[in-house]
Design a protein around this motif. Structure first.
Motif, PDB file in Angstrom:
ATOM      1  N   PRO A  73       0.821  -1.213   0.000  1.00  0.00           N
ATOM      2  CA  PRO A  73       0.000   0.000   0.000  1.00  0.00           C
ATOM      3  C   PRO A  73       0.854   1.263   0.000  1.00  0.00           C
ATOM      4  CG  PRO A  73       0.030  -1.000   2.176  1.00  0.00           C
ATOM      5  CD  PRO A  73       0.730  -1.960   1.258  1.00  0.00           C
ATOM      6  N   GLN A  74       0.415   2.258  -0.736  1.00  0.00           N
ATOM      7  CA  GLN A  74       1.121   3.540  -0.774  1.00  0.00           C
ATOM      8  C   GLN A  74       0.586   4.396   0.379  1.00  0.00           C
ATOM      9  OE1 GLN A  74       0.552   5.080  -4.741  1.00  0.00           O
ATOM     10  NE2 GLN A  74       2.050   3.674  -5.631  1.00  0.00           N
ATOM     11  N   VAL A  75       1.377   4.482   1.441  1.00  0.00           N
ATOM     12  CA  VAL A  75       0.895   5.123   2.668  1.00  0.00           C
ATOM     13  C   VAL A  75       1.457   6.526   2.875  1.00  0.00           C
ATOM     14  CG1 VAL A  75       0.511   2.924   3.808  1.00  0.00           C
ATOM     15  CG2 VAL A  75       2.733   4.023   4.014  1.00  0.00           C
ATOM     16  N   LEU A  76       2.429   6.920   2.082  1.00  0.00           N
ATOM     17  CA  LEU A  76       3.048   8.231   2.282  1.00  0.00           C
ATOM     18  C   LEU A  76       3.167   8.953   0.948  1.00  0.00           C
ATOM     19  CD1 LEU A  76       4.399  10.124   4.362  1.00  0.00           C
ATOM     20  CD2 LEU A  76       6.561   9.016   3.840  1.00  0.00           C
ATOM     21  N   THR A  77       2.482  10.068   0.816  1.00  0.00           N
ATOM     22  CA  THR A  77       2.519  10.839  -0.425  1.00  0.00           C
ATOM     23  C   THR A  77       3.768  11.718  -0.464  1.00  0.00           C
ATOM     24  OG1 THR A  77       1.288  12.689   0.526  1.00  0.00           O
ATOM     25  CG2 THR A  77      -0.005  10.893  -0.462  1.00  0.00           C
ATOM     26  N   ALA A  78       4.050  12.258  -1.640  1.00  0.00           N
ATOM     27  CA  ALA A  78       5.188  13.167  -1.782  1.00  0.00           C
ATOM     28  C   ALA A  78       4.980  14.420  -0.938  1.00  0.00           C
ATOM     29  CB  ALA A  78       5.378  13.539  -3.253  1.00  0.00           C
ATOM     30  N   GLU A  79       3.723  14.875  -0.837  1.00  0.00           N
ATOM     31  CA  GLU A  79       3.425  16.057  -0.029  1.00  0.00           C
ATOM     32  C   GLU A  79       3.696  15.786   1.451  1.00  0.00           C
ATOM     33  OE1 GLU A  79       1.405  14.719  -2.275  1.00  0.00           O
ATOM     34  OE2 GLU A  79       1.592  16.246  -3.872  1.00  0.00           O
ATOM     35  N   ALA A  80       3.276  14.592   1.914  1.00  0.00           N
ATOM     36  CA  ALA A  80       3.513  14.239   3.312  1.00  0.00           C
ATOM     37  C   ALA A  80       5.008  14.092   3.587  1.00  0.00           C
ATOM     38  CB  ALA A  80       2.776  12.953   3.656  1.00  0.00           C
ATOM     39  N   LEU A  81       5.751  13.575   2.611  1.00  0.00           N
ATOM     40  CA  LEU A  81       7.196  13.453   2.768  1.00  0.00           C
ATOM     41  C   LEU A  81       7.833  14.832   2.914  1.00  0.00           C
ATOM     42  CD1 LEU A  81       9.756  11.722   2.806  1.00  0.00           C
ATOM     43  CD2 LEU A  81       9.766  11.812   0.300  1.00  0.00           C
TER      44      LEU A  81
END
Length: 313
Positions: A199-207
């Motif tokens: 699952p993709q749990v961390l977006t680029a924005e959240a990073l």
């Protein structure tokens, strides 16, 4: 609204869980790679074949929802194969840039020591400034650009050791070992890992928010002085021919901030420095003849330096 420490720690835990479902028995390695990514650093993974180095990079790219690119380094690889080239377009009567695989967020440089120095050097500007210059024109790579490189320490035929300037660009050099017996049994029971199911749990924005949060982590003067004292100790140690640079001190401080945030703290501790000192420095020092004659490794020398230096209370 800015990300809180609790939200950051929860997201990091979800990323660990996602990757851990595919990479079994390597919890400490996963944690170290996450520390580097959140500290905005590059990682060099060294270990024998079949220890999931490549799979780890692929799993990370999936869990963090970053654009993923891969370059298989070979002796005939040219810098243009990595960076890209300007090709003449006869329809427009002008040159057009055909971008290479380096134009991505997360770049896997697989078996980086198999390429000659000229091609290795193509990564120097990208890793340090997150931009590349092609035919005199500078192209940005993006704020999240990260390199995870692998190399096999067993084989020496057809390889080119990375120069010190290249090694210094990596935040960590992590030694990848085989998992324990229970983990290997679990790997066999699980069968072929399916990265597409992570699952993709961390977006680029959240990073990006995580990067900003880590910059706010406090390191008081005693911690900063401790870091500098350790770095300077590598420059005067009798077993070290060339000690670590100021860039190493900056890298260690950034890693300490990331480690503190992953533990849910807004301040760094001496324990963070001690935990991260060896992986941050093992590739940044050059051992002298005395250490080599006695069969001492970089890890041995750095551990001695660490034990000799008094930690702040």
């Amino acid at each position: 609204m800015a990300m809180t420490l609790e939200e950051f720690r929860d997201l990091a835990t979800q990323v660990r869980t996602s990757i851990g479902g595919v990479i079994r028995g390597q919890e400490a390695l996963i944690d170290a790679v996450l520390t580097a990514v959140f500290a905005h650093g590059h990682v060099l993974l060294e270990g024998p074949p079949g220890t999931a180095k490549t799979l780890l990079a692929q799993s990370l790219g999936r869990a963090v929802a970053l654009q993923f690119g891969r370059v298989q380094f070979t002796p005939d690889l040219m810098p243009g194969d990595v960076l890209g080239v300007n090709l003449f377009n006869f329809q427009t009567n002008a040159f057009t840039l055909t971008k290479g695989p380096i134009f991505t967020d997360l770049l896997l440089a697989d078996e980086i020591n198999r390429a000659p120095p000229k091609t290795q050097a193509a990564l120097l500007q990208a890793m340090n400034e997150r931009e590349v210059t092609i035919d005199g024109v500078t192209h940005p790579l993006g704020a999240n650009f990260t390199v995870i490189a692998t190399q096999n320490p067993i084989e020496s035929h057809g390889t080119y050791p990375l120069p010190e300037a290249q090694l210094d660009r990596f935040l960590f050099k992590l030694i990848v070992d085989f998992p324990d017996k229970a983990a290997e049994v679990a790997i066999l029971q699980a069968g072929t890992p399916r990265i597409s199911e992570i699952p993709q749990v961390l977006t680029a924005e959240a990073l990006a928010e995580g990067h900003a949060l880590i910059q706010s982590i406090r390191l008081d003067e005693t911690i900063l002085t401790y870091i500098v004292d350790l770095i300077r100790a590598t420059r005067v140690d009798a077993e070290v021919l060339h000690g670590a640079s100021t860039r190493a001190a900056t890298a260690l401080a950034g890693a300490v901030r990331a480690r503190a945030a992953l533990d849910g703290r807004d301040y760094g501790l001496p324990d963070d420095v001690q935990r991260l000192f060896v992986p941050t420095l093992r590739h940044r020092i050059v051992l002298g003849p005395t250490a080599e004659i006695e069969g001492r490794s970089a890890d041995d020398v750095l551990t001695t330096i660490l034990n000799r230096q008094d930690a702040p209370r």
